[in-house]
Design an enzyme around this catalytic site. Structure first.
Site, mmCIF file in Angstrom:
data_model
loop_
_atom_site.group_PDB
_atom_site.id
_atom_site.type_symbol
_atom_site.label_atom_id
_atom_site.label_comp_id
_atom_site.label_asym_id
_atom_site.label_seq_id
_atom_site.Cartn_x
_atom_site.Cartn_y
_atom_site.Cartn_z
ATOM 1 N N ASP A 110 16.306 -77.951 -92.504
ATOM 2 C CA ASP A 110 15.650 -78.816 -91.530
ATOM 3 C C ASP A 110 16.432 -78.555 -90.245
ATOM 4 O O ASP A 110 17.585 -78.979 -90.127
ATOM 5 C CB ASP A 110 15.764 -80.288 -91.939
ATOM 6 C CG ASP A 110 15.020 -81.179 -90.960
ATOM 7 O OD1 ASP A 110 15.287 -81.082 -89.741
ATOM 8 O OD2 ASP A 110 14.182 -81.978 -91.401
ATOM 9 N N HIS A 111 15.832 -77.825 -89.316
ATOM 10 C CA HIS A 111 16.656 -77.313 -88.212
ATOM 11 C C HIS A 111 17.216 -78.429 -87.328
ATOM 12 O O HIS A 111 18.151 -78.213 -86.581
ATOM 13 C CB HIS A 111 15.912 -76.246 -87.416
ATOM 14 C CG HIS A 111 14.923 -76.782 -86.424
ATOM 15 N ND1 HIS A 111 13.685 -77.223 -86.788
ATOM 16 C CD2 HIS A 111 14.995 -76.933 -85.088
ATOM 17 C CE1 HIS A 111 13.034 -77.625 -85.712
ATOM 18 N NE2 HIS A 111 13.801 -77.462 -84.659
ATOM 19 N N HIS B 7 12.035 -84.062 -89.687
ATOM 20 C CA HIS B 7 13.110 -84.154 -88.690
ATOM 21 C C HIS B 7 13.467 -85.604 -88.338
ATOM 22 O O HIS B 7 14.628 -85.979 -88.278
ATOM 23 C CB HIS B 7 12.710 -83.434 -87.402
ATOM 24 C CG HIS B 7 12.247 -82.024 -87.614
ATOM 25 N ND1 HIS B 7 12.859 -81.158 -88.495
ATOM 26 C CD2 HIS B 7 11.229 -81.316 -87.061
ATOM 27 C CE1 HIS B 7 12.233 -79.987 -88.460
ATOM 28 N NE2 HIS B 7 11.244 -80.059 -87.605
#
Ligand code: BG6
Length: 496
Positions: A181-182, A244
């Site tokens: 999950d950047h 996010h």
């Protein structure tokens, strides 16, 4: 210290992710001496490239996607000489035979000890197939560790997420799966934990007795930018909020973990997400607002077409490009503290922020006809593009009478630290190489987040949005998003 010796195998190496993020991150890691001497990368994809062609393509793309000001030719040469490519179709067994030969040869040449890191830069629908073929080709026989990195989306609803998890777990152990999950790679997001748990100042106040409510905003100025085909099936709830934003929410609201180990942190995050109130679809409707942009003008003056006229978007699309939610966390710390989340595309401004609004101090001392209504303290985590933390407090205005005014204290990353710009993937690739799963999601976390999103998805999918489009591109979203707070006597804070 550099990561463990290993070979990184990238499935889908001719795609966007590899050139935009993976190779630039590897290069940044190389510049910082964080890649092991015993290291190689093998790209595999359908395109019939040679290793030479792959290297020169990556060198050219790095010129576009490099995040550093100065180019370091030594670091690039070092990395380039370790890049390899083998063409292949992911369903074709022979391709895996060739891949295995290449990996075995490099393993011997580079002395990587049979440690293999598989990066799935492909559609999730291929994860199962690739895992199965890797198995069939005997990759499990390599003597070192084996890990796999997967990219979102992790399912498109609770059921498909469970199915995907089952598929992954049929071939890999949980501790081998690294789900990216950047947002968790962003310095400012990681800093939320440092801020909360390395300081004595705020944590004692971090609860329902002192906090009035919390706002999380991820506002994007861009539209869907050529990704209409994907986005029209997703929408902002799946694309931004389920993953996010709920991860960020977990960082802001979780209990202190027993230790800073990956599983202790993830246990607390999962516990927090499990405590988010699960709405029935009816209740979800009164706590969620959806929007879709119509044509408008962006802040920079450019015209933005309506979502429904974007490429590969259904002209009658019901997909939401904006959502605002009002959530509650039913645990001891957060009972009855509203958590407001909003995110959208084609908004006025790009900005990600978390605002923690404290309750008002007793006003007994500072009231009277000459006093303005006293504001209360607010703490803001600026996640991007501005990076820092800010809080306000009340100060006396100079002069003979007691008047108050809100003033600011501000920490800015740029001023306090001199860090090179990075892609955000460096820390995650490095974490994977060293076996540190702190920044990655986990089966139970993914499913807990879907449980929060699912009733809202259900409520919306059963009801066409008759008022779409309901906000102009370049605006702050639909009016109903304001009503969601106004009926609680609150308002959205502008992002900086
Ligand atoms: C991605 C979404 O996960 O995150 C995109 O698919 C979105 O739609 C992007 O634009 C936002 O990431 P960032 O790092 O630019 O805030």
């Amino acid at each position: 210290a550099p990561g463990d010796p290993c070979i990184l195998v990238i499935f889908g190496a001719s795609g966007d992710l590899t050139k935009r993020l993976l190779v630039p991150s590897l290069y940044n890691l190389a510049c910082d001496g964080l890649l092991p001497e015993q290291f190689a990368v093998v790209g595999i994809a359908k395109d019939g490239l040679t290793t030479e062609a792959f290297r020169s393509r990556m060198a050219a793309d790095l010129r576009t996607f490099n995040t550093r000001k100065e180019f370091d030719p030594r670091a690039w040469d070092w990395l380039e000489s370790r890049l390899h490519y083998t063409p292949g179709d992911f369903g074709d067994e022979e391709a895996y035979g060739r891949l295995k030969e290449l990996v075995s040869r490099l393993d011997a040449e580079r002395g990587t000890g049979g440690n293999l890191l598989f990066y799935m830069a492909t559609l999730p629908s291929l994860f199962g197939l690739i895992s199965e073929k890797l198995n069939g080709a005997g990759f499990k026989g390599f003597p070192g560790w084996q890990r796999m990195i997967v990219e979102k989306p992790f399912g498109s609803d609770l059921e498909s997420a469970r199915a995907l998890n089952r598929e992954l777990l049929a071939h890999w152990r949980e501790d081998q799966i690294f789900r990216i999950d950047h947002y968790l790679g962003k310095e400012t997001v990681q800093n939320i934990l440092a801020f909360r748990f390395a300081n004595e100042l705020f944590e004692p106040l971090w609860n329902r007795r002192h906090i009035d409510h919390i706002q999380l905003t991820v506002s994007e100025a861009v539209g869907v930018e050529g990704r209409g085909g994907y986005y029209d099936r997703a929408g902002v709830l799946r694309d931004m909020i389920q993953n996010h934003m709920l991860q960020m929410l977990a960082y802001v609201c979780m209990e202190p973990p027993a230790s800073f180990s990956a599983d202790d942190i993830r246990d607390e995050k999962a516990k927090l997400l499990r405590a988010v109130r699960r709405y029935s679809p009816e209740v979800a409707l009164s706590n969620a607002v959806r929007g879709q942009y119509g044509a408008g003008t962006r802040a920079d003056g450019a015209a933005c077409p309506a979502y429904r006229s974007e490429k590969e978007v259904d002209p009658g699309s019901n997909t939401e490009t904006f959502a605002a939610l009002r959530l509650f966390i039913d645990n001891w710390r957060w009972e009855n503290v509203p958590i407001y989340l909003r995110s959208g595309k084609a908004l006025w401004k790009r900005g990600t922020e978390v605002a923690v609004q404290f309750k008002r101090a007793p006003e007994v001392l500072f009231r009277g006809p000459t006093m303005r209504r006293m504001p209360s303290n607010r703490l803001i985590f600026h996640i991007q593009p501005d990076q820092g933390i800010e809080s306000n407090f009340q100060a006396k205005v100079p002069g003979p009478v007691m008047q108050l005014q809100s003033v600011n204290m501000r920490f800015s990353y740029g001023e306090s630290f001199r860090a090179e710009r990075a892609t955000g993937y460096e820390v995650m690739i490095y974490g994977c190489m060293t076996g540190d799963a702190t920044l990655f999601s986990r089966t139970d976390l993914v499913e807990a987040a879907w449980q929060v999103a699912q009733p809202i998805l259900d409520a919306w999918s059963g009801r066409p949005a008759r008022d779409f489009p309901n906000y102009d591109a370049g605006s702050w979203g639909p009016v109903a998003a304001n009503d969601l707070l106004e009926r609680d006597g609150r308002r959205w804070y502008e992002v900086i």
